[in-house]
Every structure is written in C-alpha cells, then in structure tokens.
Write a protein that holds these residues in place. Structure first.
Motif, mmCIF file in Angstrom:
data_model
loop_
_atom_site.group_PDB
_atom_site.id
_atom_site.type_symbol
_atom_site.label_atom_id
_atom_site.label_comp_id
_atom_site.label_asym_id
_atom_site.label_seq_id
_atom_site.Cartn_x
_atom_site.Cartn_y
_atom_site.Cartn_z
ATOM 1 N N HIS A 146 9.504 -3.635 25.812
ATOM 2 C CA HIS A 146 11.036 -3.827 25.991
ATOM 3 C C HIS A 146 11.351 -3.511 27.166
ATOM 4 N N PRO A 147 12.451 -4.173 28.016
ATOM 5 C CA PRO A 147 12.942 -3.843 29.253
ATOM 6 C C PRO A 147 13.578 -2.564 29.264
ATOM 7 N N SER A 148 13.681 -1.792 30.322
ATOM 8 C CA SER A 148 14.298 -0.399 30.406
ATOM 9 C C SER A 148 15.081 -0.439 31.745
ATOM 10 N N THR A 149 15.035 -1.415 32.576
ATOM 11 C CA THR A 149 15.663 -1.198 33.875
ATOM 12 C C THR A 149 16.584 -2.577 34.174
ATOM 13 N N VAL A 150 17.484 -2.892 34.799
ATOM 14 C CA VAL A 150 18.377 -4.093 35.256
ATOM 15 C C VAL A 150 17.121 -5.356 35.368
ATOM 16 N N ALA A 151 16.347 -5.061 36.439
ATOM 17 C CA ALA A 151 15.527 -6.068 36.785
ATOM 18 C C ALA A 151 14.515 -6.341 35.468
ATOM 19 N N GLY A 152 14.316 -5.495 34.659
ATOM 20 C CA GLY A 152 13.500 -5.682 33.383
ATOM 21 C C GLY A 152 14.185 -6.698 32.431
ATOM 22 N N PHE A 153 15.519 -6.479 32.545
ATOM 23 C CA PHE A 153 16.484 -7.331 31.750
ATOM 24 C C PHE A 153 16.814 -8.608 32.396
ATOM 25 N N ALA A 154 17.019 -8.717 33.515
ATOM 26 C CA ALA A 154 17.034 -10.118 34.296
ATOM 27 C C ALA A 154 15.667 -10.808 34.255
ATOM 28 N N GLY A 155 14.360 -10.147 34.133
ATOM 29 C CA GLY A 155 13.064 -10.590 34.022
ATOM 30 C C GLY A 155 13.064 -11.398 32.504
ATOM 31 N N LEU A 156 13.679 -10.518 31.369
ATOM 32 C CA LEU A 156 13.593 -10.816 30.231
ATOM 33 C C LEU A 156 14.337 -12.189 30.034
ATOM 34 N N ALA A 157 15.696 -12.390 30.591
ATOM 35 C CA ALA A 157 16.605 -13.399 30.599
ATOM 36 C C ALA A 157 15.822 -14.686 31.174
ATOM 37 N N THR A 158 15.012 -14.479 32.289
ATOM 38 C CA THR A 158 14.239 -15.582 32.879
ATOM 39 C C THR A 158 13.263 -16.217 32.018
ATOM 40 N N ALA A 159 12.634 -15.269 31.366
ATOM 41 C CA ALA A 159 11.362 -15.616 30.554
ATOM 42 C C ALA A 159 12.140 -16.148 29.188
ATOM 43 N N ILE A 160 12.964 -16.160 28.689
ATOM 44 C CA ILE A 160 13.800 -16.648 27.753
ATOM 45 C C ILE A 160 14.033 -18.106 28.097
ATOM 46 N N ALA A 161 14.879 -18.105 29.170
ATOM 47 C CA ALA A 161 15.200 -19.353 29.701
ATOM 48 C C ALA A 161 14.206 -20.346 29.841
ATOM 49 N N HIS A 176 38.232 -10.377 30.432
ATOM 50 C CA HIS A 176 37.746 -9.176 29.609
ATOM 51 C C HIS A 176 36.747 -8.386 30.345
ATOM 52 N N ASP A 177 36.595 -7.363 29.667
ATOM 53 C CA ASP A 177 35.164 -6.594 30.232
ATOM 54 C C ASP A 177 34.310 -6.440 29.047
ATOM 55 N N HIS A 178 33.146 -5.803 29.108
ATOM 56 C CA HIS A 178 32.229 -5.447 28.128
ATOM 57 C C HIS A 178 32.392 -3.894 27.598
ATOM 58 N N GLY A 179 33.060 -3.329 27.942
ATOM 59 C CA GLY A 179 33.110 -1.723 27.594
ATOM 60 C C GLY A 179 32.042 -1.108 28.189
ATOM 61 N N PRO A 180 31.182 -0.189 27.433
ATOM 62 C CA PRO A 180 30.394 0.514 27.963
ATOM 63 C C PRO A 180 28.935 -0.116 28.461
ATOM 64 N N SER A 181 29.010 -1.361 28.192
ATOM 65 C CA SER A 181 27.720 -2.361 28.238
ATOM 66 C C SER A 181 27.524 -2.758 29.799
ATOM 67 N N SER A 182 26.321 -2.851 30.285
ATOM 68 C CA SER A 182 25.942 -3.771 31.340
ATOM 69 C C SER A 182 25.517 -5.182 30.791
ATOM 70 N N GLY A 183 25.266 -6.098 31.784
ATOM 71 C CA GLY A 183 24.551 -7.458 31.337
ATOM 72 C C GLY A 183 24.348 -8.018 32.106
ATOM 73 N N VAL A 184 23.562 -9.115 31.957
ATOM 74 C CA VAL A 184 22.919 -10.066 32.376
ATOM 75 C C VAL A 184 23.360 -11.576 31.897
ATOM 76 N N LEU A 185 24.038 -12.526 32.586
ATOM 77 C CA LEU A 185 24.350 -13.684 32.077
ATOM 78 C C LEU A 185 23.488 -14.779 32.809
ATOM 79 N N THR A 186 22.982 -15.638 32.051
ATOM 80 C CA THR A 186 22.005 -16.652 32.673
ATOM 81 C C THR A 186 22.654 -17.921 32.154
ATOM 82 N N VAL A 187 22.725 -18.973 33.101
ATOM 83 C CA VAL A 187 23.208 -20.339 32.680
ATOM 84 C C VAL A 187 21.942 -21.223 32.463
ATOM 85 N N LEU A 188 21.578 -21.597 31.173
ATOM 86 C CA LEU A 188 20.536 -22.197 30.712
ATOM 87 C C LEU A 188 20.684 -23.839 30.851
#
Length: 168
Positions: free
Chosen positions: A24-39, A83-95
């Motif tokens: 599982h990712p543990s960094t912002v770059a890892g989450f961005a990479g996960l989003a790219t892989a799912i896309a 809106h905001d996302h409270g305590p969450s960070s996020g990655v939005l990817t347009v598919l």
C-alpha cells in the motif's frame, strides 16, 4: 577499489536488485502512482461506472490501511459545491471527459484567488487537508474521476457560496 563502477544494462531488469513493492502507498507520490495505475487499468473500473441525472454517482472502489479510493461520474452541470476534505489529503484524477476546478479564499475574494482549472482526462490534482475548492462538469459530455483520500474521508464540510460566485 575503483569508484567509477558502472552497471551495464538495465538494473530494473534484475528483480533481486529492486526494493520490494509496497503493498500500500505511504507517500503522496505513492498515492499519485496508485491513481495513475488504476486509471491505466480501464478494464478494472469502466464496467462499474453509472450516470445519474439527479446527483453525482459514486462508488468506493477499494480501501487500504488509512486510505480509500472512490470512482465518481459527472453528467454536464453536476458539481460538488464549495468544500474541503477535513483532515484528509487527496489525489483527484480525471479518467474520462473534462472537469473544472475552482478554488477561492475562505471569506472575501482575494486578489490571488486561483483561476478556474480545466482538467482533461489524465489530469491529476493533489491537495492537502483544508484545501477549499469545488469541482464542476462545465462541459457538454459526461466525465469520470478517481479520488483517493488519505486518511479515508470522514468529513466534507461545505463552505458557503460557490467559488465561481466569490470570484465575481
């Protein structure tokens, strides 16, 4: 010993030299990479997409320790509101399609408020906790997006007038 040692060939082709792939990712770059892989794995999500004229459609695609992945669809004119996302960070990817992101300062309009961003297929936005924005499908075609929140989304406080109204 010679300090000018060079590796011939592609070291990535030698699996035992690579660090183990994290489950599982543990960094912002890892989450961005996960989003790219799912896309890129269109067969893994396209059959799930539904369009709803009454409200944005969403489906939790997966979860992991401390994060969740959401698939959303947007018909023309649908948006989130400010809106905001409270305590969450996020990655939005347009598919698929195109979305517009607007952000503005909390309260009165600031001179440095961001101009609207048009996000086409493949575009990614990374945001920190407390980032205030709205996302809208301003196009004439449906859109699909992927959202990863870490930690998982527990709140999405609405923030008053739309960003577009604040920028006037």
């Amino acid at each position: 010993m010679n300090s000018d040692v060079q590796i011939a060939g592609d070291p990535l082709a030698i699996p035992h030299l690579l660090p183990p792939v994290a489950a599982h990712p543990s960094t912002v770059a890892g989450f961005a990479g996960l989003a790219t892989a799912i896309a890129a794995d269109r067969d893994g999500w396209t059959h799930l997409v539904r369009y709803d004229a009454a409200s944005r459609w969403y489906h939790r695609l997966r979860t992991g320790p401390g994060y969740e992945v959401w698939l959303l669809s947007w018909v023309p004119g649908q948006g989130t509101g400010r809106h905001d996302h409270g305590p969450s960070s996020g990655v939005l990817t347009v598919l698929d399609g195109e979305l517009t992101e607007r952000s503005a300062a909390d309260g009165p309009v600031q001179a440095d408020a961001a101009a609207p961003l048009r996000l086409g297929a493949g575009a990614q936005r990374i945001f920190a906790p407390g980032y205030v924005h709205e996302v809208v499908n301003d196009s004439l075609e449906p859109a699909v997006s992927l959202h990863i929140y870490f930690p998982g989304l527990t709140e999405m406080p609405m923030r008053g007038p739309r960003c577009a109204e604040l920028a006037r």
